[in-house]
Design a protein around this motif. Structure first.
Motif, PDB file in Angstrom:
ATOM      1  N   PRO A 158      63.369  38.224  38.990  1.00  0.00           N
ATOM      2  CA  PRO A 158      62.109  38.918  38.711  1.00  0.00           C
ATOM      3  C   PRO A 158      61.613  39.699  39.930  1.00  0.00           C
ATOM      4  O   PRO A 158      62.067  39.472  41.056  1.00  0.00           O
ATOM      5  N   ALA A 159      60.684  40.605  39.690  1.00  0.00           N
ATOM      6  CA  ALA A 159      60.057  41.307  40.807  1.00  0.00           C
ATOM      7  C   ALA A 159      59.344  40.312  41.706  1.00  0.00           C
ATOM      8  O   ALA A 159      58.909  39.248  41.262  1.00  0.00           O
ATOM      9  N   VAL A 160      59.246  40.643  42.991  1.00  0.00           N
ATOM     10  CA  VAL A 160      58.573  39.724  43.923  1.00  0.00           C
ATOM     11  C   VAL A 160      57.131  39.516  43.464  1.00  0.00           C
ATOM     12  O   VAL A 160      56.459  40.460  43.026  1.00  0.00           O
ATOM     13  N   PRO A 161      56.618  38.278  43.530  1.00  0.00           N
ATOM     14  CA  PRO A 161      55.262  38.000  43.036  1.00  0.00           C
ATOM     15  C   PRO A 161      54.171  38.679  43.851  1.00  0.00           C
ATOM     16  O   PRO A 161      53.108  39.015  43.323  1.00  0.00           O
ATOM     17  N   LEU A 162      54.419  38.865  45.135  1.00  0.00           N
ATOM     18  CA  LEU A 162      53.497  39.573  46.019  1.00  0.00           C
ATOM     19  C   LEU A 162      54.312  40.537  46.867  1.00  0.00           C
ATOM     20  O   LEU A 162      55.455  40.235  47.228  1.00  0.00           O
TER      21      LEU A 162
END
Length: 304
Positions: A158-162
């Motif tokens: 997934p895309a980085v959360p931050l």
């Protein structure tokens, strides 16, 4: 209100001593230091080094909240998709706790060669890596045909959360301009306050030229230093380490390496704040881990 100047330090404990390292990280956080610092080398001056992202992951797992800064990760020696996966994994395990300082690593040409990279291409390769890294970390599909990499709908999910801040290191004007075009700030080392101020302005000009907001950049400095009761003691702590690492006499670095008690180090760093530095990563040496952490924390208090 001006945000506080951040100060971090490379943990003095050996990476193999997990209990000691965990205790040192806890002491750093308790003392008010802002982050831990790691380096990165693949095969430095005869084969030495430790992987910066592996180190950063290890430190992140040994302390629940302390951020880690890489100073600097040799991004141009890696494939950007593989690097993005490592960064994404760490960012998922420790959201918001990685600041990725990247650089070319120019001290050892052979290190670059054994990674299959032409040393003369390092700058162009870094530009291409940086252009690809951010969309990959954002989870976007990337199709690209460049000088060094060809990608067809490459994704890292997934895309980085931050977001992972990326600081671009290097003393050359090309590195400074690269930080403005691609990075979230410039990461200096072995420069005078005057050069730091000029670099900050140059990075801002490059950002504006690329259609980016110069005011959003945050600049930092990596600093070797030696703590001791007096300059001689501080010099004795740091000089042998630097000479052994770089294979060069300490005199080559001395004017950029503050030595002595915390007050002397803080006095040496203060002009860089006036030049636009917002964060210091100390590669500090001293008589013990406790002494280094305590002195680094004193420096932070004196600068804020």
């Amino acid at each position: 209100m001006t945000p506080p100047v951040k100060v971090g330090v490379a943990p003095p404990s050996a990476m193999s001593d997990q209990d000691g390292l965990a205790s040192t990280l806890a002491a750093m956080a308790e003392a008010g230091l802002d982050h831990a610092v790691v380096g990165d080398h693949v095969s430095f001056l005869g084969g030495f080094g430790m992987d910066g992202l592996v180190q950063a992951t290890a430190l992140s797992m040994l302390h629940p909240v302390l951020p880690v800064h890489t100073c600097v990760y040799l991004l141009g020696l890696r494939h950007p998709v593989l690097a993005a996966r490592q960064i994404s994994t760490l960012a998922s395990l420790a959201p918001g706790r990685l600041v990725l300082g990247v650089g070319l690593g120019g001290e050892d040409r052979h290190e670059v060669e054994v990674c299959g990279v032409d040393p003369l291409s390092r700058g162009r390769r870094m530009d291409e890596c940086l252009a690809l890294l951010r969309p990959l970390l954002e989870g976007k599909g990337v199709t690209h045909a460049g000088e060094f990499f060809r990608l067809e709908d490459a994704k890292v999910l997934p895309a980085v959360p931050l977001p992972v801040p990326v600081l671009v290191g290097g003393r050359s004007s090309a590195a400074v301009r690269r930080s403005g075009r691609y990075g979230d700030g410039w990461l200096g080392i072995w420069v005078s306050p005057q050069r730091f101020a000029a670099a900050a302005a140059e990075a801002g000009e490059a950002a504006a030229g690329a259609g980016r907001d110069p005011g959003a950049l945050g600049h930092a400095l990596t600093v070797w230093c030696g703590f001791g009761d007096d300059p001689d003691e501080g010099r004795a702590a740091v000089a042998p380490v630097m000479q052994s690492l770089y294979g060069l006499p300490f005199a080559r670095f001395e004017r950029y390496v503050p030595v002595g008690p915390a007050e002397a180090v803080a006095d040496a760093l203060r002009p860089y704040i006036e030049a636009g530095c917002q964060s210091f990563s100390l590669l500090a040496q001293g008589s013990s881990s406790e002494a280094v952490v305590g002195a680094a924390a004193q420096v932070r208090r004196m600068l804020n």
